[in-house]
Design a protein around this motif. Sequence first.
Motif, PDB file in Angstrom:
ATOM      1  N   ALA A   1       0.851  -1.195   0.000  1.00 50.66           N
ATOM      2  CA  ALA A   1       0.000   0.000   0.000  1.00 50.66           C
ATOM      3  C   ALA A   1       0.884   1.242   0.000  1.00 50.66           C
ATOM      4  O   ALA A   1       2.010   1.230   0.493  1.00 50.66           O
ATOM      5  CB  ALA A   1      -0.910  -0.007   1.219  1.00 50.66           C
ATOM      6  N   ARG A   2       0.361   2.302  -0.575  1.00 50.21           N
ATOM      7  CA  ARG A   2       1.118   3.555  -0.660  1.00 50.21           C
ATOM      8  C   ARG A   2       0.556   4.570   0.317  1.00 50.21           C
ATOM      9  O   ARG A   2      -0.658   4.724   0.439  1.00 50.21           O
ATOM     10  CB  ARG A   2       1.060   4.104  -2.076  1.00 50.21           C
ATOM     11  CG  ARG A   2       1.817   3.212  -3.038  1.00 50.21           C
ATOM     12  CD  ARG A   2       1.848   3.809  -4.428  1.00 50.21           C
ATOM     13  NE  ARG A   2       2.607   2.960  -5.301  1.00 50.21           N
ATOM     14  CZ  ARG A   2       3.847   3.216  -5.712  1.00 50.21           C
ATOM     15  NH1 ARG A   2       4.446   4.310  -5.321  1.00 50.21           N
ATOM     16  NH2 ARG A   2       4.462   2.388  -6.516  1.00 50.21           N
ATOM     17  N   GLU A   3       1.477   5.275   0.956  1.00 56.53           N
ATOM     18  CA  GLU A   3       1.097   6.286   1.935  1.00 56.53           C
ATOM     19  C   GLU A   3       1.144   7.680   1.321  1.00 56.53           C
ATOM     20  O   GLU A   3       2.019   7.978   0.499  1.00 56.53           O
ATOM     21  CB  GLU A   3       2.033   6.256   3.138  1.00 56.53           C
ATOM     22  CG  GLU A   3       1.854   5.037   4.006  1.00 56.53           C
ATOM     23  CD  GLU A   3       2.723   5.114   5.239  1.00 56.53           C
ATOM     24  OE1 GLU A   3       2.159   5.202   6.339  1.00 56.53           O
ATOM     25  OE2 GLU A   3       3.958   5.094   5.083  1.00 56.53           O
ATOM     26  N   TYR A   4       0.235   8.520   1.799  1.00 56.29           N
ATOM     27  CA  TYR A   4       0.141   9.903   1.346  1.00 56.29           C
ATOM     28  C   TYR A   4      -0.064  10.785   2.572  1.00 56.29           C
ATOM     29  O   TYR A   4      -0.867  10.460   3.445  1.00 56.29           O
ATOM     30  CB  TYR A   4      -1.034  10.079   0.378  1.00 56.29           C
ATOM     31  CG  TYR A   4      -0.949   9.116  -0.783  1.00 56.29           C
ATOM     32  CD1 TYR A   4      -0.295   9.477  -1.959  1.00 56.29           C
ATOM     33  CD2 TYR A   4      -1.480   7.832  -0.695  1.00 56.29           C
ATOM     34  CE1 TYR A   4      -0.187   8.579  -3.018  1.00 56.29           C
ATOM     35  CE2 TYR A   4      -1.371   6.932  -1.743  1.00 56.29           C
ATOM     36  CZ  TYR A   4      -0.717   7.313  -2.900  1.00 56.29           C
ATOM     37  OH  TYR A   4      -0.608   6.427  -3.941  1.00 56.29           O
ATOM     38  N   PHE A   5       0.664  11.869   2.603  1.00 58.84           N
ATOM     39  CA  PHE A   5       0.555  12.817   3.701  1.00 58.84           C
ATOM     40  C   PHE A   5       0.091  14.150   3.137  1.00 58.84           C
ATOM     41  O   PHE A   5       0.380  14.484   1.985  1.00 58.84           O
ATOM     42  CB  PHE A   5       1.899  12.970   4.409  1.00 58.84           C
ATOM     43  CG  PHE A   5       2.384  11.685   5.028  1.00 58.84           C
ATOM     44  CD1 PHE A   5       2.035  11.359   6.325  1.00 58.84           C
ATOM     45  CD2 PHE A   5       3.155  10.790   4.296  1.00 58.84           C
ATOM     46  CE1 PHE A   5       2.458  10.161   6.893  1.00 58.84           C
ATOM     47  CE2 PHE A   5       3.586   9.591   4.853  1.00 58.84           C
ATOM     48  CZ  PHE A   5       3.236   9.275   6.154  1.00 58.84           C
ATOM     49  N   GLN A   6      -0.593  14.895   3.973  1.00 64.95           N
ATOM     50  CA  GLN A   6      -1.112  16.191   3.530  1.00 64.95           C
ATOM     51  C   GLN A   6       0.026  17.075   3.037  1.00 64.95           C
ATOM     52  O   GLN A   6       1.086  17.163   3.659  1.00 64.95           O
ATOM     53  CB  GLN A   6      -1.840  16.868   4.682  1.00 64.95           C
ATOM     54  CG  GLN A   6      -2.571  18.116   4.305  1.00 64.95           C
ATOM     55  CD  GLN A   6      -3.446  18.589   5.439  1.00 64.95           C
ATOM     56  OE1 GLN A   6      -3.054  18.562   6.595  1.00 64.95           O
ATOM     57  NE2 GLN A   6      -4.654  19.012   5.110  1.00 64.95           N
TER      58      GLN A   6
END
Length: 181
Positions: A169-174
């Motif tokens: 899974a890929r993570e995304y941050f604001q």
Amino acid sequence: MAASKIQVENLPVKHSKEVFLLQLVSQLSKTLEDVVGLEDAEGFISLVGTRIGKLLNADYHTASCVNESFDLETVARVLVDLKHRIDGNFKIDSLSPDKIVLLNSRCPFGDKVIGKPSLCMMTSNVFGRITADNLGYAKVELDETIAKSDGRCRIVIHLVYEQAEDNSAREYFQDTTSDRQ
């Protein structure tokens, strides 16, 4: 001997701008997968998906005249709506403060996506970017995908940092470095 005076304008060739662009993107992703490998192809497509995600997020904020972040329900509805607008068939399966689960029975890339899993990075990055920029964080799991011949897509977007179990899974941050424009 070459045929002459063929009425090419009336031939039953299925070409339009949409079909051409689908073939272009499909063949580009396949070429990337073949030349640089699946992982690097996904990386290149992820960059494009991130940019498109930012643009789409800005479009929804501008159209709705909302300057602050969307709430959880609105984010989920935006994700579904944007896929419907490009001929996907996503729906909300479940929604909680911890995660959004979306199901899809029709890919916007049609059958051109089958065997080209790198194209799923468009969905991952667009969904991840929009979710993170509105809710602070997203980890997108592509549990099932039409590209892998699963027959449907099941996308889980985790909203709590520790919760996602899928290592792919890929993570995304604001993105706090720029506004939505």
